[in-house]
Design a protein around this motif. Structure first.
Motif, PDB file in Angstrom:
ATOM      1  N   ASP A 119       0.775  -1.242   0.165  1.00 41.06           N
ATOM      2  CA  ASP A 119      -0.111  -0.178   0.098  1.00 41.06           C
ATOM      3  C   ASP A 119       0.915   1.204  -0.122  1.00 41.06           C
ATOM      4  O   ASP A 119       2.109   1.130  -0.126  1.00 41.06           O
ATOM      5  CB  ASP A 119      -0.993   0.119   1.085  1.00 41.06           C
ATOM      6  N   ASP A 120       0.279   2.431   0.024  1.00 38.35           N
ATOM      7  CA  ASP A 120       1.026   3.519  -0.038  1.00 38.35           C
ATOM      8  C   ASP A 120       1.990   3.770   1.182  1.00 38.35           C
ATOM      9  O   ASP A 120       2.847   4.804   1.169  1.00 38.35           O
ATOM     10  CB  ASP A 120       0.105   4.813  -0.171  1.00 38.35           C
ATOM     11  N   GLN A 121       1.896   2.954   2.401  1.00 35.14           N
ATOM     12  CA  GLN A 121       2.791   3.205   3.483  1.00 35.14           C
ATOM     13  C   GLN A 121       3.755   2.143   3.361  1.00 35.14           C
ATOM     14  O   GLN A 121       4.499   1.854   4.351  1.00 35.14           O
ATOM     15  CB  GLN A 121       1.805   3.055   4.848  1.00 35.14           C
ATOM     16  N   TRP A 122       4.017   1.432   2.476  1.00 32.10           N
ATOM     17  CA  TRP A 122       4.975   0.311   1.887  1.00 32.10           C
ATOM     18  C   TRP A 122       4.524  -0.939   2.966  1.00 32.10           C
ATOM     19  O   TRP A 122       5.330  -1.721   3.474  1.00 32.10           O
ATOM     20  CB  TRP A 122       6.346   0.701   2.522  1.00 32.10           C
ATOM     21  N   ASN A 123       3.309  -1.067   3.434  1.00 32.46           N
ATOM     22  CA  ASN A 123       2.807  -2.352   4.035  1.00 32.46           C
ATOM     23  C   ASN A 123       2.612  -3.582   3.014  1.00 32.46           C
ATOM     24  O   ASN A 123       2.073  -3.208   2.133  1.00 32.46           O
ATOM     25  CB  ASN A 123       1.739  -1.855   5.131  1.00 32.46           C
ATOM     26  N   GLY A 124       3.271  -4.435   3.175  1.00 36.99           N
ATOM     27  CA  GLY A 124       2.960  -5.667   2.338  1.00 36.99           C
ATOM     28  C   GLY A 124       1.320  -6.060   2.621  1.00 36.99           C
ATOM     29  O   GLY A 124       0.831  -6.222   3.630  1.00 36.99           O
ATOM     30  N   LEU A 125       0.810  -6.401   1.288  1.00 37.03           N
ATOM     31  CA  LEU A 125      -0.322  -6.700   1.577  1.00 37.03           C
ATOM     32  C   LEU A 125      -0.604  -8.386   1.774  1.00 37.03           C
ATOM     33  O   LEU A 125      -1.883  -8.854   1.271  1.00 37.03           O
ATOM     34  CB  LEU A 125      -1.205  -6.216   0.460  1.00 37.03           C
ATOM     35  N   SER A 126       0.373  -8.923   1.684  1.00 33.85           N
ATOM     36  CA  SER A 126       0.360 -10.627   1.979  1.00 33.85           C
ATOM     37  C   SER A 126      -0.292 -11.001   0.392  1.00 33.85           C
ATOM     38  O   SER A 126      -0.594 -12.307   0.363  1.00 33.85           O
ATOM     39  CB  SER A 126      -0.232 -11.075   2.975  1.00 33.85           C
ATOM     40  N   ILE A 127       0.118 -10.400  -0.598  1.00 34.33           N
ATOM     41  CA  ILE A 127      -0.060 -10.901  -1.971  1.00 34.33           C
ATOM     42  C   ILE A 127       1.248 -10.637  -2.758  1.00 34.33           C
ATOM     43  O   ILE A 127       1.744  -9.756  -2.918  1.00 34.33           O
ATOM     44  CB  ILE A 127      -1.036  -9.948  -2.608  1.00 34.33           C
ATOM     45  N   THR A 128       1.773 -11.964  -3.119  1.00 37.47           N
ATOM     46  CA  THR A 128       2.869 -12.026  -3.943  1.00 37.47           C
ATOM     47  C   THR A 128       2.826 -12.965  -5.035  1.00 37.47           C
ATOM     48  O   THR A 128       2.005 -13.814  -5.127  1.00 37.47           O
ATOM     49  CB  THR A 128       3.973 -12.470  -2.929  1.00 37.47           C
ATOM     50  N   LYS A 129       3.576 -12.885  -6.051  1.00 35.58           N
ATOM     51  CA  LYS A 129       3.719 -13.661  -7.278  1.00 35.58           C
ATOM     52  C   LYS A 129       5.259 -13.748  -7.550  1.00 35.58           C
ATOM     53  O   LYS A 129       5.883 -12.772  -7.468  1.00 35.58           O
ATOM     54  CB  LYS A 129       2.970 -12.743  -8.320  1.00 35.58           C
ATOM     55  N   ASP A 130       5.604 -14.902  -7.716  1.00 38.25           N
ATOM     56  CA  ASP A 130       6.863 -15.372  -7.958  1.00 38.25           C
ATOM     57  C   ASP A 130       7.117 -15.231  -9.490  1.00 38.25           C
ATOM     58  O   ASP A 130       6.178 -15.503 -10.275  1.00 38.25           O
ATOM     59  CB  ASP A 130       7.178 -16.997  -7.398  1.00 38.25           C
ATOM     60  N   PHE A 131       8.478 -15.059  -9.888  1.00 43.40           N
ATOM     61  CA  PHE A 131       8.959 -14.881 -11.249  1.00 43.40           C
ATOM     62  C   PHE A 131      10.445 -15.465 -11.196  1.00 43.40           C
ATOM     63  O   PHE A 131      11.009 -15.103 -10.182  1.00 43.40           O
ATOM     64  CB  PHE A 131       8.463 -13.774 -11.941  1.00 43.40           C
ATOM     65  N   SER A 132      10.832 -15.726 -12.286  1.00 45.51           N
ATOM     66  CA  SER A 132      12.045 -15.918 -12.439  1.00 45.51           C
ATOM     67  C   SER A 132      12.742 -15.345 -13.951  1.00 45.51           C
ATOM     68  O   SER A 132      11.953 -15.129 -14.754  1.00 45.51           O
ATOM     69  CB  SER A 132      12.553 -17.461 -12.469  1.00 45.51           C
ATOM     70  N   VAL A 133      13.922 -14.709 -13.881  1.00 48.16           N
ATOM     71  CA  VAL A 133      14.573 -14.167 -15.024  1.00 48.16           C
ATOM     72  C   VAL A 133      15.939 -14.830 -15.371  1.00 48.16           C
ATOM     73  O   VAL A 133      16.680 -15.320 -14.548  1.00 48.16           O
ATOM     74  CB  VAL A 133      15.046 -12.775 -14.861  1.00 48.16           C
ATOM     75  N   GLN A 134      16.079 -15.406 -16.779  1.00 49.00           N
ATOM     76  CA  GLN A 134      17.278 -16.078 -17.065  1.00 49.00           C
ATOM     77  C   GLN A 134      18.496 -14.952 -17.436  1.00 49.00           C
ATOM     78  O   GLN A 134      18.076 -14.028 -18.596  1.00 49.00           O
ATOM     79  CB  GLN A 134      16.891 -17.040 -18.257  1.00 49.00           C
ATOM     80  N   VAL A 135      19.461 -15.100 -16.758  1.00 48.22           N
ATOM     81  CA  VAL A 135      20.570 -14.245 -16.999  1.00 48.22           C
ATOM     82  C   VAL A 135      21.467 -14.572 -18.263  1.00 48.22           C
ATOM     83  O   VAL A 135      22.016 -15.535 -17.966  1.00 48.22           O
ATOM     84  CB  VAL A 135      21.356 -13.546 -15.657  1.00 48.22           C
TER      85      VAL A 135
END
Length: 136
Positions: A119-135
């Protein structure tokens, strides 16, 4: 749209008959429709790639090599820069991946990260999505 964000149904019984009830998940709706889906799958040496946000703008890209644009300067998203970055409104931040940072860190393979809704106060909303990037 909401139907596609349901979890396994729950069931109720009445007079011996069983009825399925869909359990709607606001978190799954936000993940699927409001958070970005346009993340790069790879990054080449010498390349920078813009990280775009979806409909919801309070997104943090927690991955090595991420940078944030603050006052015209790209700042690496690291623990050392955390206070400077958190003083900004996360809704307005621009993000990118910088392959030069991978070189400095000695990373030359896949990196794992997560997209975090805040949110606008930098509180995590416990909603995440994983991703990966190949270098490359």
């Amino acid at each position: 749209m909401i139907e596609s964000c349901t979890t396994d149904p729950d069931y109720i019984s009445f007079n011996g008959k069983k009825q399925a009830l869909q359990k709607y998940s606001p978190a799954n709706f936000i993940k699927k429709y409001c958070m970005t889906v346009d993340v790069p799958s790879s990054i080449a040496s010498g390349e920078t790639v813009k990280l775009t946000k979806g409909y919801y703008k309070g997104i943090v890209f927690n991955i090595p090599g991420a940078e944030v644009l603050i006052n015209g300067e790209w700042i690496p998203f690291t623990a050392q820069n955390e206070q400077i970055i958190k003083q900004q409104n996360p809704m307005n931040l621009e993000w990118r991946l910088n392959s030069a940072l991978y070189k400095k860190m000695g990373i030359n393979s896949n990196v794992q990260g997560e997209i975090i809704a805040v949110d606008d106060q930098w509180n995590g909303l416990s909603i995440t999505k994983d991703f990966s990037v190949q270098v490359k």
